[in-house]
Design a protein around this motif. Structure first.
Motif, short mmCIF file in Angstrom:
data_model
loop_
_atom_site.label_atom_id
_atom_site.label_comp_id
_atom_site.label_asym_id
_atom_site.label_seq_id
_atom_site.Cartn_x
_atom_site.Cartn_y
_atom_site.Cartn_z
N GLU A 335 0.96 -1.36 0.03
CA GLU A 335 0.00 -0.03 0.11
C GLU A 335 0.72 1.27 0.04
N ASP A 336 2.16 1.16 0.62
CA ASP A 336 2.76 2.42 0.58
C ASP A 336 4.19 1.85 0.03
N HIS A 337 5.12 2.85 0.11
CA HIS A 337 6.60 2.42 -0.43
C HIS A 337 7.75 2.21 0.62
N ARG A 338 7.31 1.79 1.72
CA ARG A 338 8.27 1.71 2.84
C ARG A 338 8.94 0.15 2.72
N LEU A 339 10.28 0.23 2.93
CA LEU A 339 10.96 -1.09 2.66
C LEU A 339 11.49 -1.31 4.12
N ALA A 340 11.24 -2.76 4.51
CA ALA A 340 11.70 -3.06 5.95
C ALA A 340 12.30 -4.25 5.95
N ALA A 341 13.41 -4.58 6.65
CA ALA A 341 13.91 -5.61 6.90
C ALA A 341 13.73 -6.04 8.47
N ASP A 342 13.35 -7.35 8.94
CA ASP A 342 13.15 -7.80 10.28
C ASP A 342 13.90 -9.05 10.73
N GLY A 343 15.10 -8.62 11.46
CA GLY A 343 15.89 -9.95 11.88
C GLY A 343 16.38 -10.85 10.82
N VAL A 344 16.74 -10.29 9.73
CA VAL A 344 17.11 -10.98 8.43
C VAL A 344 18.60 -11.57 8.64
N SER A 345 18.79 -12.86 8.41
CA SER A 345 19.75 -13.56 8.49
C SER A 345 19.96 -14.27 7.15
N TYR A 346 21.15 -14.59 6.50
CA TYR A 346 21.29 -15.43 5.29
C TYR A 346 22.66 -16.23 5.19
N ALA A 347 22.74 -17.26 4.73
CA ALA A 347 23.74 -18.03 4.39
C ALA A 347 23.98 -18.58 3.16
N TYR A 348 25.04 -18.43 2.64
CA TYR A 348 25.17 -19.28 1.46
C TYR A 348 25.51 -20.61 1.47
N ARG A 349 26.23 -21.05 2.71
CA ARG A 349 26.46 -22.26 2.99
C ARG A 349 25.58 -22.43 4.49
N ALA A 350 25.09 -23.68 4.74
CA ALA A 350 24.57 -23.90 5.88
C ALA A 350 25.41 -23.65 7.11
N GLY A 351 25.14 -22.98 8.13
CA GLY A 351 26.00 -22.71 9.34
C GLY A 351 27.12 -21.82 9.18
N HIS A 352 26.98 -20.90 8.01
CA HIS A 352 27.92 -19.80 7.88
C HIS A 352 27.35 -18.62 7.52
N ASP A 353 26.51 -18.16 8.48
CA ASP A 353 25.84 -16.73 8.17
C ASP A 353 26.65 -15.59 7.61
N VAL A 354 26.47 -14.98 6.58
CA VAL A 354 27.26 -13.70 6.31
C VAL A 354 26.25 -12.59 6.53
N VAL A 355 24.93 -12.69 6.79
CA VAL A 355 24.23 -11.65 6.90
C VAL A 355 23.55 -11.92 8.46
#
Ligand code: ADP
Length: 584
Positions: A335-355
């Motif tokens: 409905e509007d243009h707000r971008l939000a990230a909440d508690g974001v984690s990311y790993a290319y390989r399991a167990g090695h979070d880079v975010v």
């Protein structure tokens, strides 16, 4: 991890829908083949009569008449066969075009992360070798199989009509052919899939070695790459031997199966004739029919093998679709243009979070700069915000709707990722700019080009918007290619841009020019810039410092410099406490 492969029912569904889509042409092709085959089948019957008549004693003029009729029939058969083959070839091309288009559609709908995970080698093998293998099966195989099975069927019918009794000796071949074909087909699919997968691995390994040749040299990885290639070749060789073994058992058994009916027809025909159950003419015709069935049967079963290769390839082409995410979500619109990230984690390989556990809110129209040491996870976070990667944990939303729930086309109207990679597509200038909106009116295309300062040079091109670009066409400079990419973006008009420093690879003069183009694109939009040069950060509303996957500092440039943390140290070392000269 390879891209998925479709299972047998899915492939059958695809084949059925292809047949449905070309039913008319298929019908006409079959009709002409039936006519052609029927002409050919009258010949053994006539010869049978001839033998009987000669036995009874007939005039030579009657023999001449029959011979002329046979010659005429063969001529007509030739004409019919030509028409049928022409239609068959057209059918094959159309079906192949459908399959290719479907493949391209599925590939384009793939999430980037799926392609990255699978590696380009797999996709490359599928779009080259598998398409080739399939094109052989579809172009040549499908029409040939159609003809051959019709011939076999009609020949058998003709045999039954001539003499039902003489049809019996043929049947001794059925268990041999049936049994060995079943044995073969049970094993063929998985064997050919394994073979195709081994080609993918081989291509993947070679592609990696070649594209990373410098790294391989620099780190002395040559031996390791060589042994990986050796291993891939070995496995590919083993897979090929596997399919070769299947063929080496099946083919000889089939040959035996072909000869058997001829032998048994002659043997039993002789017996039946001696008992007076059949005439000599019937035995002649039956022997000729069983002979006549060998070639189409051989062709049919030969293509069956090719069809297995084609089936494996089709499964790989169709299977790409399984990696395309279903459009989920109840059709909710941001409905509007707000971008939000909440508690974001990311790993290319399991167990090695880079975010790790990143939370941020971006207001409409805000300028955010993301800074930090190389490898901190900035580009990864950028790709997550733009919906390229799905977060392992946490959520990214635009206007409160999770980014992953938006269909890609819809998402790109909201958030777009701008990187240094730009590709000039084969096609006209207009095609290149209107990718996101092929229907865009002329003025809008010029508007977009002018907005990025590209209108002038495009007007000077020999054919203006219709000038062909790409290999063989007009060459554009890297800067111009980047402008085309930016014009494309203006036309697509997303409200939020994730900018992975688009100009740093270019020479400074082009870069300054491009910066103006870029500034025009950024105007009025929300921008999250991954800043490799700190003056981007200096001009931003908010600076986020990212270290080791986490956001460690956030605030305005002035606040952060005053706070004396890592941003202040970075600014000092770049800006130099004494000098003004911008670096890098
Ligand atoms: P930055 O943009 O801050 O330099 P990146 O997001 O590019 O950082 O990288 C963060 C980490 O993730 C690095 O350790 C990098 O090696 C790793 N990485 C980046 N891209 C990939 C990828 N496609 N596959 C695996 N690891 C990756």
């Amino acid at each position: 991890m390879s891209l998925p492969v479709a299972d047998a029912p899915e492939v059958r569904r695809q084949v059925r829908s292809l047949v449905r889509g070309h039913f008319g042409l298929l019908g006409r092709t079959v009709l002409w083949f039936v006519l052609a085959t029927a002409c050919g089948l009258v010949v053994p019957a006539l010869l049978g009569h001839l033998v009987e008549d000669v036995e009874k004693g007939i005039s030579t003029t009657r023999v001449d008449v029959i011979v002329v009729v046979i010659a005429g029939l063969l001529l007509v058969q030739g004409v019919f066969t030509r028409t049928a083959r022409l239609l068959g070839a057209r059918l094959g091309e159309q079906v192949l075009a459908d399959i290719r288009e479907g493949f391209v559609r599925r590939v384009l709908a793939l999430p980037l992360s799926a392609v990255e995970k699978a590696g380009t080698g797999d996709l490359l093998t599928r779009s080259t070798r598998d398409v080739d293998a399939l094109s052989n099966a579809v172009r040549m195989g499908a029409p040939a199989i159609l003809v051959a099975s019709l011939s076999v069927l009609l020949t058998f019918v003709a045999l039954l009509v001539t003499s039902p009794l003489m049809a019996l000796p043929c049947l001794v071949a059925v268990p041999v052919i049936w049994g060995s074909t079943r044995w073969y087909l049970r094993r063929a699919r998985s064997a050919y899939l394994a073979e195709a997968a081994s080609y993918s691995d081989l291509t993947q390994g070679l592609a990696e070695t070649v594209t990373g040749a410098r790294t391989v040299e620099a780190l002395g990885l040559g031996e390791r790459r060589l042994s990986r290639t050796d291993e891939d070749v070995r496995r590919s060789n083993a897979a090929e031997r596997g399919t070769l073994f299947l063929r080496s058992v099946w083919f000889p058994l089939m040959d035996f199966g072909y000869i058997l009916p001829v032998a048994s027809t002659l043997l039993f025909g002789g017996l039946f004739y001696v008992h007076g159950w059949v005439s000599l003419g019937e035995v002649t015709a039956a022997a000729l029919y069983t002979r006549a069935v060998i070639d189409p049967l051989d062709e049919l079963l030969g293509w069956l093998d090719e069809l297995q290769v084609g089936d494996a390839s089709l499964a790989r082409l169709v299977g790409v679709g399984a990696a395309v995410p279903e459009a989920v979500g109840g059709g909710r619109r941001p409905e509007d243009h707000r971008l939000a990230a909440d508690g974001v984690s990311y790993a290319y390989r399991a167990g090695h979070d880079v975010v790790r556990d990143v939370t941020l809110r971006v207001r409409a129209g805000e300028r955010v700069a993301l800074v930090g040491p190389s490898g901190a996870g900035k580009s990864t976070l950028g790709r997550i915000l733009a919906g390229v990667h799905a977060p392992r944990d946490g959520s990214v939303t635009v206007g409160d709707v999770p980014v992953g729930e938006l269909p890609l086309e819809e998402l790109r109207r909201h958030v777009a990722l701008v990187t240094q990679e730009h590709h000039v597509f084969l096609g006209t200038v207009r095609d290149n700019v209107t990718l996101a909106d092929p229907e865009a009116a002329e003025e809008r295309v010029w508007g977009a080009l002018d907005a990025v300062d590209a209108g002038d040079w495009v007007r000077e091109l020999p054919d203006g918007l219709a000038t062909e670009l790409g290999s063989g066409g007009h060459e554009v400079s890297p800067g111009q290619a980047q402008q085309l990419a930016l014009a494309r973006l203006v036309l697509a008009d997303p409200h939020t841009l994730v900018l992975d420093e688009a100009t740093s690879l270019l020479d400074p003069r082009a870069a300054r020019h491009l910066e103006r183009s870029l500034a025009a694109v950024l105007r009025g939009r929300t921008v999250i810039a991954i800043a490799h040069r700190l003056h981007t950060a200096h001009d931003a509303d908010t600076v986020l410092v990212m270290e080791d996957g986490r956001i460690t500092e956030r605030g305005s440039h002035d606040d952060l410099v005053a706070a004396g943390g890592s941003y202040a140290a970075l600014w000092d070392s770049w800006h130099g406490p004494a000098a003004d000269a911008p670096a890098g």
